[in-house]
Motif scaffolding. Structure first.
Motif, mmCIF file in Angstrom:
data_model
loop_
_atom_site.group_PDB
_atom_site.id
_atom_site.type_symbol
_atom_site.label_atom_id
_atom_site.label_comp_id
_atom_site.label_asym_id
_atom_site.label_seq_id
_atom_site.Cartn_x
_atom_site.Cartn_y
_atom_site.Cartn_z
ATOM 1 N N GLY A 199 0.778 -1.233 0.000
ATOM 2 C CA GLY A 199 0.000 0.000 0.000
ATOM 3 C C GLY A 199 0.799 1.266 0.000
ATOM 4 O O GLY A 199 0.268 2.324 0.372
ATOM 5 N N LEU A 200 2.042 1.250 -0.431
ATOM 6 C CA LEU A 200 2.837 2.465 -0.485
ATOM 7 C C LEU A 200 2.256 3.411 -1.545
ATOM 8 O O LEU A 200 1.852 2.966 -2.624
ATOM 9 C CB LEU A 200 4.286 2.125 -0.841
ATOM 10 N N ARG A 201 2.191 4.708 -1.218
ATOM 11 C CA ARG A 201 1.697 5.683 -2.181
ATOM 12 C C ARG A 201 2.604 5.733 -3.415
ATOM 13 O O ARG A 201 3.780 5.433 -3.348
ATOM 14 C CB ARG A 201 1.621 7.083 -1.548
ATOM 15 N N ARG A 202 2.009 6.156 -4.558
ATOM 16 C CA ARG A 202 2.760 6.142 -5.816
ATOM 17 C C ARG A 202 3.997 7.011 -5.740
ATOM 18 O O ARG A 202 5.083 6.609 -6.190
ATOM 19 C CB ARG A 202 1.868 6.618 -6.965
ATOM 20 N N GLU A 203 3.882 8.210 -5.175
ATOM 21 C CA GLU A 203 5.039 9.091 -5.107
ATOM 22 C C GLU A 203 6.140 8.507 -4.231
ATOM 23 O O GLU A 203 7.328 8.534 -4.588
ATOM 24 C CB GLU A 203 4.631 10.472 -4.584
ATOM 25 N N SER A 204 5.754 7.944 -3.083
ATOM 26 C CA SER A 204 6.749 7.344 -2.193
ATOM 27 C C SER A 204 7.371 6.110 -2.829
ATOM 28 O O SER A 204 8.588 5.876 -2.725
ATOM 29 C CB SER A 204 6.097 6.987 -0.853
ATOM 30 N N TRP A 205 6.549 5.346 -3.477
ATOM 31 C CA TRP A 205 7.038 4.132 -4.159
ATOM 32 C C TRP A 205 8.017 4.498 -5.275
ATOM 33 O O TRP A 205 9.078 3.902 -5.429
ATOM 34 C CB TRP A 205 5.816 3.396 -4.701
ATOM 35 N N TYR A 206 7.683 5.540 -6.075
ATOM 36 C CA TYR A 206 8.555 5.989 -7.154
ATOM 37 C C TYR A 206 9.867 6.544 -6.589
ATOM 38 O O TYR A 206 10.954 6.310 -7.131
ATOM 39 C CB TYR A 206 7.827 7.067 -7.957
ATOM 40 N N LEU A 207 9.765 7.282 -5.488
ATOM 41 C CA LEU A 207 10.950 7.864 -4.874
ATOM 42 C C LEU A 207 11.891 6.781 -4.360
ATOM 43 O O LEU A 207 13.117 6.869 -4.515
ATOM 44 C CB LEU A 207 10.529 8.790 -3.737
ATOM 45 N N PHE A 208 11.345 5.740 -3.753
ATOM 46 C CA PHE A 208 12.173 4.627 -3.284
ATOM 47 C C PHE A 208 12.853 3.930 -4.466
ATOM 48 O O PHE A 208 14.035 3.556 -4.399
ATOM 49 C CB PHE A 208 11.311 3.643 -2.500
ATOM 50 N N GLY A 209 12.121 3.784 -5.562
ATOM 51 C CA GLY A 209 12.722 3.162 -6.746
ATOM 52 C C GLY A 209 13.846 3.991 -7.328
ATOM 53 O O GLY A 209 14.872 3.460 -7.755
ATOM 54 N N LEU A 210 13.689 5.317 -7.351
ATOM 55 C CA LEU A 210 14.761 6.169 -7.850
ATOM 56 C C LEU A 210 16.002 6.087 -6.968
ATOM 57 O O LEU A 210 17.133 6.102 -7.464
ATOM 58 C CB LEU A 210 14.279 7.618 -7.925
ATOM 59 N N ALA A 211 15.790 6.010 -5.640
ATOM 60 C CA ALA A 211 16.937 5.883 -4.735
ATOM 61 C C ALA A 211 17.685 4.578 -4.993
ATOM 62 O O ALA A 211 18.925 4.549 -5.037
ATOM 63 C CB ALA A 211 16.460 5.956 -3.290
ATOM 64 N N CYS A 212 16.949 3.499 -5.188
ATOM 65 C CA CYS A 212 17.608 2.222 -5.525
ATOM 66 C C CYS A 212 18.261 2.297 -6.902
ATOM 67 O O CYS A 212 19.308 1.688 -7.142
ATOM 68 C CB CYS A 212 16.591 1.091 -5.486
ATOM 69 N N GLY A 213 17.638 3.057 -7.817
ATOM 70 C CA GLY A 213 18.225 3.210 -9.144
ATOM 71 C C GLY A 213 19.556 3.927 -9.122
ATOM 72 O O GLY A 213 20.426 3.658 -9.952
ATOM 73 N N VAL A 214 19.740 4.849 -8.157
ATOM 74 C CA VAL A 214 21.031 5.522 -8.036
ATOM 75 C C VAL A 214 22.125 4.514 -7.708
ATOM 76 O O VAL A 214 23.232 4.562 -8.251
ATOM 77 C CB VAL A 214 20.952 6.630 -6.965
ATOM 78 N N VAL A 215 21.825 3.580 -6.810
ATOM 79 C CA VAL A 215 22.808 2.542 -6.464
ATOM 80 C C VAL A 215 23.129 1.686 -7.684
ATOM 81 O O VAL A 215 24.299 1.390 -7.977
ATOM 82 C CB VAL A 215 22.278 1.676 -5.307
ATOM 83 N N LEU A 216 22.096 1.313 -8.404
ATOM 84 C CA LEU A 216 22.319 0.480 -9.585
ATOM 85 C C LEU A 216 23.056 1.247 -10.686
ATOM 86 O O LEU A 216 23.868 0.676 -11.416
ATOM 87 C CB LEU A 216 20.977 -0.035 -10.100
ATOM 88 N N LEU A 217 22.767 2.534 -10.811
ATOM 89 C CA LEU A 217 23.503 3.351 -11.759
ATOM 90 C C LEU A 217 24.984 3.400 -11.396
ATOM 91 O O LEU A 217 25.862 3.299 -12.261
ATOM 92 C CB LEU A 217 22.915 4.758 -11.803
ATOM 93 N N GLY A 218 25.270 3.558 -10.104
ATOM 94 C CA GLY A 218 26.665 3.555 -9.670
ATOM 95 C C GLY A 218 27.355 2.235 -9.951
ATOM 96 O O GLY A 218 28.516 2.203 -10.384
ATOM 97 N N LEU A 219 26.656 1.126 -9.732
ATOM 98 C CA LEU A 219 27.232 -0.187 -10.037
ATOM 99 C C LEU A 219 27.527 -0.325 -11.533
ATOM 100 O O LEU A 219 28.575 -0.848 -11.939
ATOM 101 C CB LEU A 219 26.287 -1.294 -9.576
ATOM 102 N N THR A 220 26.599 0.153 -12.363
ATOM 103 C CA THR A 220 26.789 0.039 -13.812
ATOM 104 C C THR A 220 27.982 0.860 -14.287
ATOM 105 O O THR A 220 28.804 0.390 -15.087
ATOM 106 C CB THR A 220 25.516 0.500 -14.538
ATOM 107 N N LEU A 221 28.089 2.092 -13.794
ATOM 108 C CA LEU A 221 29.217 2.925 -14.197
ATOM 109 C C LEU A 221 30.538 2.380 -13.665
ATOM 110 O O LEU A 221 31.576 2.492 -14.322
ATOM 111 C CB LEU A 221 28.996 4.363 -13.716
ATOM 112 N N THR A 222 30.503 1.794 -12.472
ATOM 113 C CA THR A 222 31.717 1.165 -11.940
ATOM 114 C C THR A 222 32.167 0.019 -12.834
ATOM 115 O O THR A 222 33.358 -0.129 -13.151
ATOM 116 C CB THR A 222 31.463 0.664 -10.518
ATOM 117 N N ALA A 223 31.193 -0.798 -13.260
ATOM 118 C CA ALA A 223 31.530 -1.903 -14.162
ATOM 119 C C ALA A 223 32.073 -1.383 -15.486
ATOM 120 O O ALA A 223 33.021 -1.944 -16.057
ATOM 121 C CB ALA A 223 30.301 -2.771 -14.394
ATOM 122 N N LEU A 224 31.491 -0.292 -15.980
ATOM 123 C CA LEU A 224 31.933 0.263 -17.257
ATOM 124 C C LEU A 224 33.377 0.754 -17.186
ATOM 125 O O LEU A 224 34.193 0.469 -18.069
ATOM 126 C CB LEU A 224 31.001 1.419 -17.650
#
Length: 696
Positions: free
Chosen positions: A263-288
């Motif tokens: 039941g997480l609100r859409r904005e909170s859910w999207y915000l949590f996903g973006l925060a996790c996406g930052v970690v994944l973006l960092g992992l991808t650039l590190t691999a690159l």
């Protein structure tokens, strides 16, 4: 290949794509009410009438109206993005509280079921998966021994190894899935716990699939089985990092699914996903930036740095597009970047696997099988990418065949045109591979009739190759324009009129082209043959549709239009008879010459350099005529075209030595002065000197 794996990691590595999912599902009561409404015939008829109703076209559809509409659309998009960002900023203070509330709901469910029991059950199911995989590994010991012993020095052996390793990998995946998820589905679980446990079991399964595929494609511990040729350090690097990126992405994906269910609100859910996406973006650039080059070296070269920077900027730009509130630009950008790199990786893999037997590298001229497989896989990748983009953009492909609006017409035409170009591309590369192989075979032909037949192929196949390319390109272009709605009938008629006008205005050009076609059909000459036309002679080096290139034996290159050729004398066909005349003195015993010539003919046949080119060896034909000062004797031999000059020089040298050894003198003109004394002799000598001086 490192970029292919990088983009694969990018596609799986940025967590924000999961944000496209709805944050919460309606309650069962609402879904039941909706289903009852949809079963009502009146409601269904009204919905069908609304779908079938044609759209009302705007009154003003000119360029100005279209520009204004685009401007309004862009302004609306910018305003929507600003509103979405403001809603995200407003959701930041409430995010911790909402996550805490979701955690309380989840722990409540876990406590009701038993937290320790749930964790142990998850561990047991994962252990069952690994146990089933271990059992499969033990049962397939003989299969693995057969696979390891496969000989890879032949094409059949490599294809067999790819098939067997793929089959073994599928068995591993199936065994793990059956042992873990299959065992889990045998028990009844509460809905929320079932979703949680099943999600993380799927996470473990996906990581296992990634590792199995990595062992099949990259083979980090067995270079001889590697599908894509690369250095072992590079293969090991991407084998590990692909599992990390895929595992982290799906961990975030399933966690977001659970949070949406809680039941997480859409904005909170999207915000949590973006925060996790930052970690994944960092992992991808590190691999690159840490990835070694294709040959296993560190990225220290300037060219590699430029490419890495450009790819980094693209990745960050595509990820920033997620802050617009839509994941469609992200998916489209990733697919468009991943597709050409995937095509390149497929090209390298096919060339490596289908290389000639015993070769370490792929052949320069690909086989028909390699081209068919590569172009077929390329077409599948392009079609798959197009379908993925259509799915991201929400395009209903089935509706394109029923609706008749301007947008659907354009999309339908673009899809048909793309299919036409894919088919034309496949057909052209298939034909080109076949023709290139025939040209290579013709260039490496031996001697005799086979060499002459291949010489004609070597002459005609390049022209046929160019003609086929033009025909396919024109046909594909016309069919594509017809698919886009362009009336090609007037174009074809106009092209005929223009062609007729060009034909009248360029009669010389038409004459050259037609004359060349008939010269080729008559097999008047081939590349590498020595011909003569009028006062020009030389070796055929090449030709186009309108002209012929002749290389004179002194180096000059003649370019002659076919229409300017009169008769052609070919000195390089089948055989040539070379006749020689020698002059001996009148006191020579002619019966002694014939056996000498016969011995020289035998010696020429015994010479390993000369014998392959002699069809009939040197022999004496007899006295040709009686000259003023000598008896002229005719000799003859038959050789292959172009080889008579070398053989004649060798025969002349042997005749000189043989005649000297047998006391036979060559005749030459002499001047004899009788009477007159010294004064007459001096006068004759002076007269000879005067005649020897150049004129003028």
């Amino acid at each position: 290949m490192h970029r292919l794996l990088l983009l694969f990691a990018l596609l799986l590595g940025l967590g924000a794509p999961a944000l496209a999912q709805a944050p919460a599902q309606p309650s069962p009561d609402k879904l039941r009410s909706l289903a009852e409404l949809l079963q009502d015939p009146e409601v269904r008829n009204w919905l069908q009438s609304q779908v079938a109703a044609p759209a009302v076209a705007p009154v003003d559809s000119g360029p100005a109206a279209m520009g204004a509409g685009m401007q309004q659309s862009m302004a609306g998009g910018i305003e929507a993005t600003r509103g979405f960002l403001r809603s995200l900023i407003a959701a930041v203070p409430t995010l911790p509280a909402e996550l805490a509330a979701a955690w309380r709901v989840l722990t409540g469910q876990l406590m009701a079921q038993g937290l320790l029991w749930t964790v142990l059950s998850l561990a047991v199911f994962v252990g069952l998966g690994f146990g089933a995989e271990k059992l499969y590994w033990w049962l397939s010991a003989s299969f693995r021994r057969r696979l390891i012993g496969t000989q890879l020095d032949t094409l059949h052996g490599r294809l067999q190894a790819v098939w067997l390793r793929s089959l073994y990998g599928l068995g591993l995946i199936f065994a793990f899935a059956l042992g873990s998820i299959g065992a889990f589905l045998l028990f009844d679980w509460p809905p929320l716990l079932q979703e949680v446990v099943l999600s993380y079991l799927l996470l473990v399964l996906i990581v296992r699939v990634t590792l199995v595929l990595g062992r099949i494609i990259l083979a980090p511990g067995a270079e001889r089985f590697r599908l894509v040729p690369m250095a072992t350090p590079t293969a090991r690097f991407w084998f590990i990092w692909s599992a990390i990126l895929v595992g982290w992405f799906f961990f975030v994906q399933f966690t977001l699914d659970v949070l949406a269910t809680l039941g997480l609100r859409r904005e909170s859910w999207y915000l949590f996903g973006l925060a996790c996406g930052v970690v994944l973006l960092g992992l991808t650039l590190t691999a690159l930036w840490r990835a070694p080059t294709f040959d296993g070296r560190d990225r220290i070269g300037h060219d590699h740095r430029i490419g890495t920077w450009l790819l980094t900027l693209y990745i960050v730009g595509v990820w920033l597009a997620l802050f617009t509130g839509s994941v469609a630009p992200f998916y489209v950008g990733v697919i468009l970047l991943l597709l050409p790199i995937a095509i390149r990786g497929t090209h390298l893999a096919v060339k490596h696997v289908l290389r000639p037997p015993g070769a370490a590298a792929a052949e320069e001229v690909p086989s028909v099988l390699a081209v068919s497989l590569e172009r077929g896989l390329r077409a599948l990748l392009v079609i798959g990418g197009a379908l993925a983009i259509a799915g991201v953009l929400g395009l209903d492909l089935s509706a394109l065949t029923t609706r008749d609006t301007l947008t659907t017409k354009l999309l339908r035409g673009a899809i048909n045109a793309a299919i036409v170009f894919l088919v034309a591309d496949f057909a052209w590369h298939l034909l080109r591979a076949w023709l290139d192989q025939r040209i290579v075979a013709a260039n490496s032909a031996g001697t005799g009739d086979d060499a002459r037949r291949h010489a004609r192929l070597r002459t005609l196949l390049p022209i046929l190759k160019n003609v086929l390319f033009v025909v396919l390109a024109v046909m594909a272009g016309l069919i594509a324009m017809a698919a886009l709605g362009v009336e090609i009938g007037p174009l074809v008629a106009g092209a005929g009129v223009v062609g007729l006008a060009v034909g009248f205005g360029a009669q010389t050009l038409v004459k050259d082209v037609i004359s060349g076609m008939f010269f080729l059909f008559d097999d008047a000459f081939r590349i590498g043959e020595y011909i003569e036309s009028g006062s020009i002679r030389g070796t055929v080096e090449g030709f186009s549709l309108r002209s012929l290139k002749l290389r004179h034996h002194r180096g000059a290159l003649h370019t002659i239009p076919f229409g300017a050729l009169d008769k052609i004398t070919n000195y390089s066909r089948d055989w040539v008879i070379d006749k020689m005349t020698i002059s001996v003195t009148y006191d020579t015993d002619l019966d002694r010459i014939k056996p000498i010539v016969k011995e020289i003919g035998k010696a020429l046949l015994a010479d390993p350099e000369m014998a392959p080119h002699i069809l009939e060896t040197l022999k004496m034909q007899g006295v040709e005529q009686f000259g003023d000062f000598a008896v002229q004797i005719r000799l003859k031999m038959m050789t292959k075209p172009g080889e008579q000059f070398v053989i004649r020089r060798r025969a002349m040298a042997m005749l000189k030595k043989a005649f000297d050894a047998n006391g036979i003198a060559f005749a030459f003109p002499t001047v004899t002065v009788a009477g007159g004394g010294a004064a007459a002799t001096s006068a004759v000598a002076q007269h000879a000197l005067d005649r020897a001086k150049p004129a003028g």
